[in-house]
Structure formats: structure tokens, C-alpha cells
Design a protein around this motif. Structure first.
Motif, PDB file in Angstrom:
ATOM      1  N   ASP A  66       0.845  -1.193   0.000  1.00  0.00           N
ATOM      2  CA  ASP A  66       0.000   0.000   0.000  1.00  0.00           C
ATOM      3  C   ASP A  66       0.881   1.244   0.000  1.00  0.00           C
ATOM      4  N   PRO A  67       0.517   2.262  -0.786  1.00  0.00           N
ATOM      5  CA  PRO A  67       1.305   3.496  -0.794  1.00  0.00           C
ATOM      6  C   PRO A  67       1.252   4.165   0.578  1.00  0.00           C
ATOM      7  N   GLN A  68       2.376   4.683   1.029  1.00  0.00           N
ATOM      8  CA  GLN A  68       2.467   5.337   2.324  1.00  0.00           C
ATOM      9  C   GLN A  68       2.874   6.798   2.123  1.00  0.00           C
ATOM     10  N   TYR A  69       2.207   7.688   2.852  1.00  0.00           N
ATOM     11  CA  TYR A  69       2.530   9.104   2.804  1.00  0.00           C
ATOM     12  C   TYR A  69       2.805   9.603   4.214  1.00  0.00           C
ATOM     13  N   GLN A  70       3.668  10.610   4.314  1.00  0.00           N
ATOM     14  CA  GLN A  70       3.985  11.162   5.623  1.00  0.00           C
ATOM     15  C   GLN A  70       3.773  12.672   5.642  1.00  0.00           C
ATOM     16  N   ALA A  71       3.244  13.143   6.760  1.00  0.00           N
ATOM     17  CA  ALA A  71       3.021  14.569   6.969  1.00  0.00           C
ATOM     18  C   ALA A  71       3.557  14.914   8.352  1.00  0.00           C
TER      19      ALA A  71
ATOM     20  N   LEU B 169       2.244   8.695   9.381  1.00  0.00           N
ATOM     21  CA  LEU B 169       2.249   7.863   8.179  1.00  0.00           C
ATOM     22  C   LEU B 169       0.851   7.339   7.920  1.00  0.00           C
ATOM     23  N   SER B 170       0.422   7.387   6.670  1.00  0.00           N
ATOM     24  CA  SER B 170      -0.908   6.893   6.326  1.00  0.00           C
ATOM     25  C   SER B 170      -0.958   6.524   4.855  1.00  0.00           C
ATOM     26  N   GLU B 171      -1.871   5.603   4.521  1.00  0.00           N
ATOM     27  CA  GLU B 171      -2.074   5.239   3.110  1.00  0.00           C
ATOM     28  C   GLU B 171      -2.767   6.369   2.354  1.00  0.00           C
ATOM     29  N   ASP B 172      -3.406   7.270   3.091  1.00  0.00           N
ATOM     30  CA  ASP B 172      -4.131   8.402   2.507  1.00  0.00           C
ATOM     31  C   ASP B 172      -3.377   9.686   2.848  1.00  0.00           C
ATOM     32  N   SER B 173      -2.911  10.404   1.835  1.00  0.00           N
ATOM     33  CA  SER B 173      -2.131  11.620   2.078  1.00  0.00           C
ATOM     34  C   SER B 173      -2.955  12.675   2.807  1.00  0.00           C
ATOM     35  N   LYS B 174      -4.237  12.769   2.468  1.00  0.00           N
ATOM     36  CA  LYS B 174      -5.112  13.740   3.134  1.00  0.00           C
ATOM     37  C   LYS B 174      -5.273  13.393   4.605  1.00  0.00           C
ATOM     38  N   GLN B 175      -5.454  12.111   4.897  1.00  0.00           N
ATOM     39  CA  GLN B 175      -5.611  11.679   6.280  1.00  0.00           C
ATOM     40  C   GLN B 175      -4.347  11.935   7.093  1.00  0.00           C
ATOM     41  N   ALA B 176      -3.184  11.739   6.480  1.00  0.00           N
ATOM     42  CA  ALA B 176      -1.924  11.997   7.173  1.00  0.00           C
ATOM     43  C   ALA B 176      -1.832  13.449   7.611  1.00  0.00           C
ATOM     44  N   VAL B 177      -2.216  14.369   6.739  1.00  0.00           N
ATOM     45  CA  VAL B 177      -2.185  15.801   7.066  1.00  0.00           C
ATOM     46  C   VAL B 177      -3.188  16.128   8.167  1.00  0.00           C
TER      47      VAL B 177
END
Length: 222
Positions: A41-46, A123-131
Motif C-alpha cells: 500500500d502506498p504510504q505518505y507522511q506529513a 504515516l498513512s495510506e491516505d495523504s489527506k488523512q496523514a495531514v
């Protein structure tokens, strides 16, 4: 004529070995790419930053430059930022379905020695959720410290934004993984080709030794 034929056969053999090595290498690289593209799963960090001071500073710049906060105090605040009470409020306000334990695994609070700044990374699979989680957590943390502990001055000095959301290391490591796959594929293909040659050479050596012993025995009994 025989020399040209031997050279041609050797050339063709090298071409086949090279083609085999390229095929194995490309196969492993394709497999790695498929894992990153379809399985992981793609991971994004904010990230957000929170300033912690023992007393309200005159200016924000002066607070950041002072760097006089005790390491034990900043460590205690880092632990408090991921406490169950704060995470429960974050989950409630954002209507998250994650458990407190799962939510805590998404969050990392870091700091440098004697620095008054806490960095909250999500860290989250959803960039919006990470923010959203990063920003909501920092503000709830700020309010809880002021209202409950009533001790130190807390201020959010940097908020997460959708434009600055970055891919986590698990995604940015694709190039490194492809390089490792390429190197492994080439080494494996060379090994596959070398083993039969080594076995063949060993068998020939053994047969040669046996024939030599047989000839010696025949000579003795003549």
C-alpha cells in the motif's frame, strides 16, 4: 576453418549466457516493481512542529534559538503527545475507525537533544488523512498541555500541508530495491551458469584420475 567455427560457437555461447543473465535480471526487477505497484500500500507522511518552552517567550525566534529545555521534560512531552487520551480525542474528532493502538503506530514524535521543538510525523495510506491527523494531533496536544498540565508554554510553529506531503521511505526505496534486484539477478544468473561448468570440470578431473590409475595398474600387471 575449424578455428573460425570454434570462435563462432564461443561467440554464440557468450551471447546466450548474456541473454540469460539479462532475462533473469529483468524478471527480478519486474517482480520488485509489481510488489511495490500492486501489493504494498502506498504510504505518505506529513509532519508538524510544536514548540515547548518553560515560560512564554517574548518572540518565537528567540524561543527556537534558546534551546535550553531539559531533555527529560521534552521526552515526557513526546510521550504525552501519543498518550491514549490525546489519541482518543483525535480519533473522535476526525471520526477515524482505527483503534488507539493502530493510530499510535502511524505516529512518530521526534526531537533533538536539548531542543524545544517536537516534530510529529504521521504515516498513512491516505495523504489527506496523514495531514489531518498530524494537524489535529498537534492542536489537541497544545490544548491539553495548556488546560490539563498548566505548566509550560506550547505553540504549533509548523503545520502539515497537502502540498508538502511526501512519499514515505517504503515508496521512495523503489529505486534502491530495483538496483538490488538487478545486482542479485546478474549474480544469480552467473552462478547458475558457473555451477554446471564447475561440476563438469570436476567430473572430467575425476575421470582423468581414474583412467590414470587404471593405466598404472595395467602397467604393473603386464
Amino acid at each position: 576453418m575449424i578455428g573460425k567455427k570454434a570462435k563462432k560457437q564461443l561467440y554464440q555461447k557468450n551471447i546466450n549466457q548474456f541473454g540469460f543473465a539479462v532475462s533473469i535480471t529483468l524478471f527480478l526487477m519486474l517482480a520488485v516493481w509489481a510488489v511495490f505497484a500492486f501489493i504494498l500500500d502506498p504510504q505518505y507522511q506529513a509532519s508538524t512542529q510544536v514548540l515547548v518552552e518553560e515560560s512564554e517567550p517574548a518572540t518565537l525566534h528567540r524561543a527556537v534559538e534558546s534551546n535550553r529545555i531539559d531533555s527529560q521534560i521534552i521526552e515526557a512531552y513526546a510521550s504525552f503527545a501519543t498518550s491514549s487520551d490525546i489519541l482518543r480525542k483525535v480519533a473522535k474528532e476526525l471520526e477515524l475507525k482505527n483503534s488507539i493502538a493502530d493510530l499510535r503506530q502511524k505516529i512518530q514524535v521526534s526531537y533533538t537533544s536539548n531542543s524545544p521543538v517536537l516534530t510529529i510525523t504521521v504515516l498513512s495510506e491516505d495523504s489527506k488523512q496523514a495531514v489531518l491527523i498530524a494537524n489535529r494531533l498537534s492542536f489537541i496536544f497544545q490544548n491539553e498541555v495548556k488546560n490539563s498540565l498548566k505548566a509550560d508554554y506550547i505553540s504549533v510553529i509548523s503545520q502539515a500541508s497537502f502540498e508538502e506531503t511526501e512519499a514515505a521511505p517504503i515508496q521512495s526505496g523503489l529505486l534502491l530495491s530495483l538496483f538490488i534486484a538487478a545486482a542479485s539477478g546478474f549474480a544469480f544468473s552467473v552462478l547458475i551458469k558457473f555451477i554446471p561448468l564447475a561440476v563438469e570440470g570436476s567430473v572430467k578431473t575425476t575421470n582423468r584420475d581414474l583412467r590414470k590409475k587404471e593405466n598404472q595398474m595395467q602397467t604393473v600387471f603386464k
